[in-house]
Structures are given as C-alpha cells and as structure tokens.
Design a protein around this motif. Structure first.
Motif, PDB file in Angstrom:
ATOM      1  N   ASP A   6       0.854  -1.196   0.000  1.00 25.88           N
ATOM      2  CA  ASP A   6       0.000   0.000   0.000  1.00 25.88           C
ATOM      3  C   ASP A   6       0.882   1.234   0.000  1.00 25.88           C
ATOM      4  N   VAL A   7       0.588   2.151  -0.909  1.00 23.67           N
ATOM      5  CA  VAL A   7       1.431   3.320  -1.107  1.00 23.67           C
ATOM      6  C   VAL A   7       0.610   4.593  -0.945  1.00 23.67           C
ATOM      7  N   ALA A   8       1.094   5.504  -0.116  1.00 22.23           N
ATOM      8  CA  ALA A   8       0.476   6.822   0.019  1.00 22.23           C
ATOM      9  C   ALA A   8       1.034   7.719  -1.077  1.00 22.23           C
ATOM     10  N   VAL A   9       0.177   8.170  -1.977  1.00 15.60           N
ATOM     11  CA  VAL A   9       0.607   9.004  -3.100  1.00 15.60           C
ATOM     12  C   VAL A   9       0.068  10.422  -2.915  1.00 15.60           C
ATOM     13  N   SER A  10       0.494  11.328  -3.760  1.00 18.70           N
ATOM     14  CA  SER A  10       0.027  12.714  -3.674  1.00 18.70           C
ATOM     15  C   SER A  10      -0.231  13.239  -5.072  1.00 18.70           C
ATOM     16  N   GLY A  11      -1.058  14.270  -5.148  1.00 19.37           N
ATOM     17  CA  GLY A  11      -1.378  14.836  -6.449  1.00 19.37           C
ATOM     18  C   GLY A  11      -2.383  15.954  -6.333  1.00 19.37           C
ATOM     19  N   PRO A  12      -2.800  16.522  -7.463  1.00 14.81           N
ATOM     20  CA  PRO A  12      -3.618  17.745  -7.466  1.00 14.81           C
ATOM     21  C   PRO A  12      -5.116  17.534  -7.283  1.00 14.81           C
ATOM     22  N   LEU A  13      -5.582  16.269  -7.278  1.00 13.69           N
ATOM     23  CA  LEU A  13      -7.033  16.039  -7.251  1.00 13.69           C
ATOM     24  C   LEU A  13      -7.398  14.907  -6.310  1.00 13.69           C
ATOM     25  N   ILE A  14      -8.433  15.155  -5.499  1.00 13.04           N
ATOM     26  CA  ILE A  14      -9.052  14.120  -4.668  1.00 13.04           C
ATOM     27  C   ILE A  14     -10.519  14.051  -5.075  1.00 13.04           C
ATOM     28  N   ALA A  15     -10.990  12.882  -5.432  1.00 14.29           N
ATOM     29  CA  ALA A  15     -12.394  12.710  -5.832  1.00 14.29           C
ATOM     30  C   ALA A  15     -13.039  11.640  -4.976  1.00 14.29           C
ATOM     31  N   HIS A  16     -14.368  11.557  -5.042  1.00 14.10           N
ATOM     32  CA  HIS A  16     -15.114  10.600  -4.238  1.00 14.10           C
ATOM     33  C   HIS A  16     -15.605   9.409  -5.054  1.00 14.10           C
ATOM     34  N   ASP A  17     -15.246   9.367  -6.341  1.00 13.32           N
ATOM     35  CA  ASP A  17     -15.679   8.245  -7.163  1.00 13.32           C
ATOM     36  C   ASP A  17     -14.692   8.030  -8.299  1.00 13.32           C
ATOM     37  N   TYR A  18     -14.681   6.818  -8.839  1.00 12.01           N
ATOM     38  CA  TYR A  18     -13.740   6.456  -9.895  1.00 12.01           C
ATOM     39  C   TYR A  18     -14.020   7.149 -11.232  1.00 12.01           C
ATOM     40  N   PRO A  19     -15.270   7.327 -11.650  1.00 18.68           N
ATOM     41  CA  PRO A  19     -15.487   8.022 -12.924  1.00 18.68           C
ATOM     42  C   PRO A  19     -14.868   9.418 -12.970  1.00 18.68           C
ATOM     43  N   THR A  20     -14.894  10.147 -11.836  1.00 18.87           N
ATOM     44  CA  THR A  20     -14.271  11.471 -11.815  1.00 18.87           C
ATOM     45  C   THR A  20     -12.765  11.361 -11.990  1.00 18.87           C
ATOM     46  N   LEU A  21     -12.143  10.394 -11.306  1.00 20.82           N
ATOM     47  CA  LEU A  21     -10.708  10.181 -11.464  1.00 20.82           C
ATOM     48  C   LEU A  21     -10.365   9.790 -12.901  1.00 20.82           C
ATOM     49  N   LEU A  22     -11.189   8.952 -13.476  1.00 23.02           N
ATOM     50  CA  LEU A  22     -10.957   8.492 -14.847  1.00 23.02           C
ATOM     51  C   LEU A  22     -11.038   9.666 -15.828  1.00 23.02           C
ATOM     52  N   GLY A  23     -12.046  10.503 -15.643  1.00 18.48           N
ATOM     53  CA  GLY A  23     -12.185  11.663 -16.521  1.00 18.48           C
ATOM     54  C   GLY A  23     -11.000  12.607 -16.410  1.00 18.48           C
ATOM     55  N   ALA A  24     -10.509  12.812 -15.173  1.00 17.66           N
ATOM     56  CA  ALA A  24      -9.355  13.693 -14.982  1.00 17.66           C
ATOM     57  C   ALA A  24      -8.103  13.105 -15.626  1.00 17.66           C
ATOM     58  N   ALA A  25      -7.934  11.798 -15.541  1.00 20.50           N
ATOM     59  CA  ALA A  25      -6.776  11.166 -16.177  1.00 20.50           C
ATOM     60  C   ALA A  25      -6.822  11.354 -17.685  1.00 20.50           C
ATOM     61  N   MET A  26      -8.003  11.229 -18.278  1.00 20.70           N
ATOM     62  CA  MET A  26      -8.110  11.418 -19.727  1.00 20.70           C
ATOM     63  C   MET A  26      -7.869  12.862 -20.132  1.00 20.70           C
ATOM     64  N   GLN A  27      -8.034  13.782 -19.165  1.00 21.98           N
ATOM     65  CA  GLN A  27      -7.736  15.190 -19.421  1.00 21.98           C
ATOM     66  C   GLN A  27      -6.291  15.542 -19.085  1.00 21.98           C
ATOM     67  N   SER A  28      -5.463  14.532 -18.850  1.00 22.59           N
ATOM     68  CA  SER A  28      -4.025  14.701 -18.594  1.00 22.59           C
ATOM     69  C   SER A  28      -3.710  15.394 -17.282  1.00 22.59           C
ATOM     70  N   VAL A  29      -4.624  15.280 -16.288  1.00 19.79           N
ATOM     71  CA  VAL A  29      -4.364  15.874 -14.979  1.00 19.79           C
ATOM     72  C   VAL A  29      -3.314  15.074 -14.217  1.00 19.79           C
ATOM     73  N   GLY A  30      -3.288  13.761 -14.407  1.00 13.02           N
ATOM     74  CA  GLY A  30      -2.320  12.932 -13.710  1.00 13.02           C
ATOM     75  C   GLY A  30      -2.588  11.460 -13.927  1.00 13.02           C
ATOM     76  N   LEU A  31      -1.914  10.637 -13.107  1.00 13.36           N
ATOM     77  CA  LEU A  31      -2.126   9.195 -13.104  1.00 13.36           C
ATOM     78  C   LEU A  31      -3.336   8.866 -12.228  1.00 13.36           C
ATOM     79  N   ALA A  32      -4.059   7.827 -12.601  1.00 11.14           N
ATOM     80  CA  ALA A  32      -5.187   7.364 -11.789  1.00 11.14           C
ATOM     81  C   ALA A  32      -5.118   5.851 -11.656  1.00 11.14           C
ATOM     82  N   GLN A  33      -5.480   5.344 -10.488  1.00  7.82           N
ATOM     83  CA  GLN A  33      -5.593   3.897 -10.291  1.00  7.82           C
ATOM     84  C   GLN A  33      -7.066   3.565 -10.134  1.00  7.82           C
ATOM     85  N   VAL A  34      -7.592   2.815 -11.086  1.00  6.90           N
ATOM     86  CA  VAL A  34      -9.034   2.556 -11.140  1.00  6.90           C
ATOM     87  C   VAL A  34      -9.278   1.088 -11.474  1.00  6.90           C
TER      88      VAL A  34
END
Length: 302
Positions: free
Chosen positions: A221-249
């Motif tokens: 288990d790894v504690a990571v950091s980045g510019p976005l915290i979301a409450h659901d996977y679709p939001t993280l997925l959308g941000a990744a496709m917008q080149s905001v960062g890496l997402a684990q989904v």
C-alpha cells in the motif's frame, strides 16, 4: 410513570367473526361463511364483547341486531378491517410475483459497467417492476436505507450478507493519457510515483485510499500525492483522460479508453487483483420475487 408500550395481545381476535355476524345479522350464516360451527361464532363474539366491555348484539330467538356500541364498532372496524385485508393481499402479491419498487445501492462506477447494459432489457422483461438506482460511494445499511440489495467490490461486503458474483476478479490498473506520459515520462517502479501527479480517491469513511500493488504474494500500500481528490472512480478516470495525472481505477472501467488510445496503462506487472463486483442482500428468506428476477436477469444478460 413510565408509559406502558407493550403490544396488546389479540387486539383483532374475534373482529372478523363480529363483522360476519353484523353483515348477515345471523350467527348461523356467519358460521357458514367462515366455515366454523355456530357455537364457535358465539364464543368468539362473547370473548370480543368481554374484552371490549360492551354488548355488541341484541339477540332474540328469531333475530340478531346491533346495539349502539355494536353499530359504532362496526362503522369503524369494517373499513379498517377491509384495509388490513387489502394490505395483506398486496404483500402476498409482492411475495408471489415480480412487481413493485426495486431499490439498489451502487457505486457510480458500476452503473456504466454493469447496470446500463441490462436496464432496458430488464424493464422490457419485467414491466411491473420499478427499478431505482441510488448511485453513491457510501456504504449504506440496506435495511435502514430501504434498499433491496447493493452492488459493491467484494472486499467491502460484510460477511453476513449473501453475495452473488457479477464479474470475475480483475486488476486495479494505473493509467494516464498519452499526453501526460509524453510530458512527464512513464513510471516503471513504485518509487517513481513520487515524481508524478497521482489522483486520489476519498472513501465514504473519510479516509484517502492508498494505491495498492502486488509484489509476488505481498501486497504493498502506497500513500501518493497529487492535485485532485475525488469521491468516485469516474471522476478520477475523466481527470486522467484530461491529462491531470495518473489514476488507479478498476480494470474494467479503462478497457474502452485504453482500446481507443485515450489512456495507457503503466506498472501492469505490479497490478493488484480484486475479488470482483458482487450484488449482495440480507438473505434468501427475505428475497422477494422482484430481486430474484433481477439477479437471474443480470446473470443471464450480463
């Protein structure tokens, strides 16, 4: 003084018999309707009168009539008893055929993955069922929330629930857009994540989820950091496709974007497997036909 909240025993005992006698103005005809003996009808009425503390009928050798107390009791009891009978018929009907409101608690990410492909065919197959989907990441108590069932990742389902598998096990996949990887490089080791923008998930309990990896049989288990915290996977997925960062989904969510070239998976050799997605409910004895119909349909069509 503390109020007495005990339930009165036998509150409805004898009421059906009383109503039958009142309608027919005859103990004998009431007995025939109820398929009991006239003496049983007389005993039931006497017991009811004793419990109420009032005579309900005037009786002669040739006729039966209602007293004032009996008439008032009849006027109030008859419609109330009819409502009880109707309520019982509705409950019995819902217990015998697929009908009524079916409420499901599901995470947002599960809706396009599992539910959208079956909603139309289910509605067509079972027109008497109203399907309500409450999309939320929160782990709700099914009973107190008024839900028939929930859908969740297997590792989050309580052991006292009956779980029905909907998907095979799948990996949690780290993805990024081609543009992001061109600008920031491709991570090849877990340690490389320190130099990347990692998009994170906040769980329903308030904790920010660690990213999980597998090194052989060992989970990391790894504690990571980045510019976005979301409450659901679709939001993280959308941000990744917008080149905001890496997402684990969840892996199934990224199959289409990866196939379309919108995302690229990284660190695949370290991906951790999850048990898959399950539908869960309190137990077989509490399962109504509407839920059984949904489970059978989703297993067949999905």
């Amino acid at each position: 003084m503390k109020p007495n909240y005990t339930i009165r025993r036998g509150a409805l005992e004898g009421v059906e018999t009383f109503l039958a006698v009142a309608r027919h103005r005859s103990f004998r005809r009431a007995a025939a309707e109820l398929d009991v003996t006239p003496s049983a009808v007389s005993q039931a009425v006497r017991t009811l009168e004793a419990r109420l503390g009032a005579a309900l009928f005037t009786r002669t050798t040739r006729s039966v009539g209602l007293t004032e107390a009996g008439q008032r009791f009849f006027d109030r009891a008859a419609p109330a008893f009819a409502e009880l009978v109707a309520a019982g018929e509705i409950a019995r009907d819902l217990g015998q055929r697929p009908a009524g409101l079916l409420r499901l608690s599901v995470p947002r990410g599960v809706v396009p993955l599992i539910l959208e492909p079956v909603i139309a065919s289910f509605a067509l197959a079972y027109p008497e069922i109203e399907l309500e989907i409450a999309a939320s990441e929160e782990m709700v108590d099914l009973a107190s929330g008024g839900f028939d069932a929930g859908i969740r990742f297997g590792q989050f389902i309580a052991p006292d629930m009956v779980a029905v598998r909907l998907t095979p096990p799948f990996p949690f996949t780290v993805v990024a857009s081609p543009d992001y990887l061109t600008r920031h490089g491709r991570p090849k080791r877990i340690e490389d994540l320190r130099d990347h923008a990692c998009l994170r998930l906040r769980r329903s309990n308030g904790a920010i989820a660690h990213w999980a990896f597998a090194d052989g049989n060992e989970r990391i288990d790894v504690a990571v950091s980045g510019p976005l915290i979301a409450h659901d996977y679709p939001t993280l997925l959308g941000a990744a496709m917008q080149s905001v960062g890496l997402a684990q989904v969840p892996g199934p969510l990224v199959r289409a974007p990866i196939a379309a070239g919108r995302l690229i998976s990284v660190l695949d050799d370290l991906a951790v497997m999850t048990p898959g997605v399950f539908l869960y409910h309190p137990g077989k004895r509490q399962m109504l036909p509407k839920l059984r119909a949904f489970i059978d349909h989703i297993k067949t069509v999905g």
